[in-house]
Design a protein around this motif. Structure first.
Motif, mmCIF file in Angstrom:
data_model
loop_
_atom_site.group_PDB
_atom_site.id
_atom_site.type_symbol
_atom_site.label_atom_id
_atom_site.label_comp_id
_atom_site.label_asym_id
_atom_site.label_seq_id
_atom_site.Cartn_x
_atom_site.Cartn_y
_atom_site.Cartn_z
ATOM 1 N N ASP A 21 -12.920 -5.254 12.595
ATOM 2 C CA ASP A 21 -12.781 -6.436 11.503
ATOM 3 C C ASP A 21 -11.371 -6.795 11.521
ATOM 4 O OD1 ASP A 21 -14.732 -7.753 9.525
ATOM 5 O OD2 ASP A 21 -12.741 -7.940 8.745
ATOM 6 N N VAL A 22 -11.250 -7.967 11.238
ATOM 7 C CA VAL A 22 -9.816 -8.532 11.020
ATOM 8 C C VAL A 22 -9.097 -7.610 9.888
ATOM 9 C CG1 VAL A 22 -8.471 -10.712 10.272
ATOM 10 C CG2 VAL A 22 -10.665 -10.758 11.602
ATOM 11 N N LEU A 23 -9.934 -7.587 9.005
ATOM 12 C CA LEU A 23 -9.233 -6.689 7.740
ATOM 13 C C LEU A 23 -8.720 -5.366 8.335
ATOM 14 C CD1 LEU A 23 -8.603 -7.027 5.099
ATOM 15 C CD2 LEU A 23 -11.023 -6.230 4.485
ATOM 16 N N LEU A 26 -5.222 -6.116 9.836
ATOM 17 C CA LEU A 26 -4.384 -6.168 8.897
ATOM 18 C C LEU A 26 -4.211 -5.037 8.118
ATOM 19 C CD1 LEU A 26 -5.565 -9.802 7.589
ATOM 20 C CD2 LEU A 26 -3.950 -9.321 9.258
ATOM 21 N N ARG A 27 -5.097 -4.128 7.803
ATOM 22 C CA ARG A 27 -4.741 -3.103 6.882
ATOM 23 C C ARG A 27 -3.784 -1.963 7.610
ATOM 24 N NH1 ARG A 27 -8.844 -3.218 2.938
ATOM 25 N NH2 ARG A 27 -8.087 -4.585 1.523
ATOM 26 N N PHE A 29 -1.489 -2.836 9.755
ATOM 27 C CA PHE A 29 -0.060 -3.570 9.846
ATOM 28 C C PHE A 29 0.504 -3.328 8.127
ATOM 29 C CE2 PHE A 29 -1.380 -5.741 13.620
ATOM 30 C CZ PHE A 29 -0.287 -5.242 14.309
ATOM 31 N N GLU A 30 -0.569 -3.375 7.221
ATOM 32 C CA GLU A 30 -0.120 -3.341 5.925
ATOM 33 C C GLU A 30 0.534 -1.688 5.537
ATOM 34 O OE1 GLU A 30 -3.066 -4.938 3.283
ATOM 35 O OE2 GLU A 30 -1.733 -4.607 1.558
ATOM 36 N N ILE A 65 -3.145 -14.820 11.866
ATOM 37 C CA ILE A 65 -2.852 -14.418 10.580
ATOM 38 C C ILE A 65 -1.218 -14.005 10.581
ATOM 39 C CG2 ILE A 65 -3.159 -13.135 8.541
ATOM 40 C CD1 ILE A 65 -6.340 -13.600 9.121
ATOM 41 N N LEU A 66 -1.190 -12.844 11.673
ATOM 42 C CA LEU A 66 0.070 -12.272 11.784
ATOM 43 C C LEU A 66 1.490 -13.089 11.875
ATOM 44 C CD1 LEU A 66 -1.357 -9.179 13.436
ATOM 45 C CD2 LEU A 66 -0.234 -9.081 11.280
ATOM 46 N N VAL A 71 4.861 -11.584 10.640
ATOM 47 C CA VAL A 71 4.813 -10.262 11.259
ATOM 48 C C VAL A 71 4.775 -10.243 12.822
ATOM 49 C CG1 VAL A 71 3.510 -8.125 11.570
ATOM 50 C CG2 VAL A 71 3.704 -9.124 9.104
ATOM 51 N N ILE A 108 7.221 -5.411 7.952
ATOM 52 C CA ILE A 108 6.279 -4.775 6.737
ATOM 53 C C ILE A 108 6.841 -3.315 6.323
ATOM 54 C CG2 ILE A 108 4.373 -4.344 5.466
ATOM 55 C CD1 ILE A 108 4.939 -7.405 6.160
ATOM 56 N N ILE B 9 -3.366 -20.251 5.876
ATOM 57 C CA ILE B 9 -2.729 -19.495 5.111
ATOM 58 C C ILE B 9 -1.361 -20.146 4.556
ATOM 59 C CG2 ILE B 9 -1.609 -18.230 6.909
ATOM 60 C CD1 ILE B 9 -2.656 -15.771 4.590
ATOM 61 N N LYS B 40 -15.052 -10.103 1.955
ATOM 62 C CA LYS B 40 -14.299 -9.958 3.066
ATOM 63 C C LYS B 40 -13.109 -11.107 3.371
ATOM 64 C CE LYS B 40 -16.333 -8.912 6.995
ATOM 65 N NZ LYS B 40 -16.918 -8.719 8.322
ATOM 66 N N GLY B 43 -10.190 -9.821 0.903
ATOM 67 C CA GLY B 43 -9.741 -8.924 1.419
ATOM 68 C C GLY B 43 -8.496 -9.296 2.641
ATOM 69 N N VAL B 44 -9.036 -10.034 3.314
ATOM 70 C CA VAL B 44 -8.096 -10.659 4.692
ATOM 71 C C VAL B 44 -6.861 -11.305 3.961
ATOM 72 C CG1 VAL B 44 -8.189 -12.331 6.354
ATOM 73 C CG2 VAL B 44 -9.969 -10.590 6.128
ATOM 74 N N SER B 47 -4.459 -9.360 1.741
ATOM 75 C CA SER B 47 -3.688 -8.297 2.870
ATOM 76 C C SER B 47 -2.591 -9.264 3.358
ATOM 77 C CB SER B 47 -4.763 -7.776 3.827
ATOM 78 O OG SER B 47 -3.809 -7.054 4.836
ATOM 79 N N ALA B 48 -2.915 -10.346 3.798
ATOM 80 C CA ALA B 48 -2.033 -11.463 4.356
ATOM 81 C C ALA B 48 -0.994 -11.798 3.398
ATOM 82 C CB ALA B 48 -2.728 -12.556 5.077
ATOM 83 N N MET B 51 1.469 -8.967 2.672
ATOM 84 C CA MET B 51 2.419 -8.625 4.059
ATOM 85 C C MET B 51 3.419 -9.895 3.721
ATOM 86 S SD MET B 51 0.644 -7.070 7.105
ATOM 87 C CE MET B 51 -0.984 -7.588 7.410
ATOM 88 N N LEU B 54 5.931 -9.241 1.077
ATOM 89 C CA LEU B 54 6.830 -8.083 1.374
ATOM 90 C C LEU B 54 8.033 -8.361 2.246
ATOM 91 C CD1 LEU B 54 4.292 -4.828 1.546
ATOM 92 C CD2 LEU B 54 6.731 -5.022 0.418
ATOM 93 N N ASN B 55 7.360 -9.023 3.215
ATOM 94 C CA ASN B 55 8.337 -9.546 4.416
ATOM 95 C C ASN B 55 9.274 -10.407 3.903
ATOM 96 O OD1 ASN B 55 8.937 -9.366 6.986
ATOM 97 N ND2 ASN B 55 7.787 -11.005 7.717
#
Lengths: 116, 222
Positions: A21-23, A26-27, A29-30, A65-66, A71, A108, B9, B40, B43-44, B47-48, B51, B54-55
């Motif tokens: 999953d995308v999550l 991402l997690r 990387f987090e 997203i990244l 990131v 990060i 985003i 979900k 969560g995404v 999380s984004a 980050m 933080l960045n």
């Protein structure tokens, strides 16, 4: 064959890349991963028909997203190979290791250490 | 259901960049089904954002909650005890949820995390299409169950217009002509004679022409 691949790569087993999953990406990387790559079956060879195609789309979503959050989307990649291609697995591992080393550590991770 | 699409985003970051304690609030109903604002997606997004901040070397607390609905008092009340912990809320429910949250929590900024699009159906996963414009006076009984208000670009009530060609609309060759669909359906129902009946002028006062609308049902009021 007992082939060697970079020891800094942690393998997480999943029943099918369709589970990714995308999550999850991402997690990772987090939590400080410098790079994440998903290795699925060859396209057209998925036991569940389209698990690896789904995974590719999710990796692409994660890349977007990244990129948006600074990131870097290139830290997430998707590869396809069959289970009998050990030399190719090693080649991909080396390729990804080199790519991420060239990009440097996950920003990060550094930000988290600084904040702590 | 109400169909929504994710906001970029970058746009959400711009909305909340000056806050330090942010709640990402999802909704378990329509926006979960259209994969824009459910647990979900909460969560995404969380999380984004974590980050991103933080960045940027910013210490920002980002929490995640997904309510059963954001369009009913009782579910919004579930977060009353924790609302004082946040500077801002990003609601990824539809525009209804965002507004109801803003009404209920008057002193906390509520930012939208999705673009609310229309009332529609899931044709297939990843493809949602419009079916209803909530005009307030349903005419589907006389149009074979296909709505010319929602599906005809001109909202023509006695169609098709001259822009219909080979069953498609002149505005886009991928859009079905609603009136072609209506005729095909009436034919399948063996009710094509009803197509000959002229539809009278529609009372648009039940649509947006009459301003914001309400439904009052005294029989169920307490």
């Amino acid at each position: 064959m007992r082939l060697q691949y970079p020891s800094n790569i942690k393998i997480i087993l999943i029943p099918c890349t369709g589970k990714v999953d995308v999550l999850y990406i991402l997690r990772a990387f987090e939590k400080g991963a410098d790079g994440v790559y998903v290795v699925g079956c060859l396209e057209g060879d998925c036991f569940f028909n389209n698990g690896n195609f789904r995974a590719r789309k999710r990796v692409e979503q994660a890349q977007k997203i990244l990129d948006a959050i600074g990131v870097g989307g290139e830290r997430a990649q998707m590869y396809n190979l069959s289970s009998s291609e050990a030399p190719r697995f090693v080649q991909i591992a080396i390729e990804m290791d080199e790519k991420i080393r060239a990009l440097g550590p996950n920003p990060i991770k550094a930000a988290k250490q600084k904040a702590a | 259901m109400i169909v929504a699409d994710k906001k970029p985003i970058e746009e959400i970051i711009e909305e909340v960049k000056n806050n330090e304690k942010i709640l990402i609030l999802g909704c378990n109903e329509c926006v979960t089904v259209c994969e824009a604002g459910g647990k979900k997606e909460v969560g995404v997004l969380a999380s984004a954002l974590r980050m991103y901040f933080l960045n940027q070397s910013k210490e920002v607390k980002i929490d995640e909650i997904t309510l059963e609905r954001q369009c009913d008092h009782e579910y919004l009340e579930e977060i009353r005890d924790v609302m004082d912990q946040y500077d801002a809320v990003v609601s990824i429910a539809c525009g209804v949820g965002v507004q109801f949250m803003a009404e209920k929590y008057h002193s906390t900024p509520i930012y939208p995390g999705v673009d609310t699009c229309f009332l529609g159906v899931t044709e297939e996963r990843g493809l949602w299409t419009e079916r209803c414009q909530a005009c307030g006076h349903c005419i589907l009984a006389s149009t074979g169950g296909i709505c010319p208000i929602a599906r005809c670009a001109k909202r023509v009530l006695n169609g098709p217009c001259g822009g219909s060609a080979k069953g498609k609309c002149e505005i886009d060759k991928e859009i079905d002509c609603a009136w072609q669909l209506i005729i095909d359906r009436l034919e399948a129902l063996d009710r094509l004679d009803e197509y000959e009946a002229l539809c009278p002028l529609k009372d648009w006062s039940t649509d947006r022409a009459g301003g914001p609308r309400k439904v009052v049902r005294e029989d169920v009021q307490q």
